[in-house]
Motif scaffolding. Structure first.
Motif: not given
Length: 110
Positions: A58-70
């Motif tokens: 399993l891979k957690w794919q996390f697209f980084v945005f300004g609203h989630n970078e924290h």
């Protein structure tokens, strides 16, 4: 479906989780339910243990945005707890919710 993924040794599964909290997840995954996704990941891991299988990986794919970078650090920690490989990805549309703290994101994602 979860049974089949384990039974037929599906090699890997990337799951796009662009937030570590339900509120942040919903900002990009409209109508999505982070808690339901996490529940299904736990079920899948349980089936893998029951069948003594490492598949699917399993891979957690996390697209980084300004609203989630924290949430990068929290998401990485959660991915470890869920036995997932954490794979942060660059947002393909720099106009949509651009990264705010580029130094932090670079440090945390490489």
């Amino acid at each position: 479906m979860l049974d089949a993924l384990v039974k037929y040794k599906f090699s890997s599964l990337s799951i796009s989780l662009d937030g570590a909290t339900p509120q942040t997840y919903l900002k990009y995954r409209k109508g999505g339910d982070l808690n339901k996704v996490i529940e299904n990941i736990k079920k899948l891991n349980s089936l893998k243990k029951k069948c003594n299988s490492k598949f699917p990986e399993l891979k957690w794919q996390f697209f980084v945005f300004g609203h989630n970078e924290h949430e990068i650090i929290l998401a990485r920690k959660m991915s470890e707890e869920l036995e997932m490989k954490f794979t942060p990805k660059k947002n393909y549309d720099s106009q949509y919710s651009p990264v705010l703290n580029k130094e932090f994101v670079l440090k945390e994602t490489g």
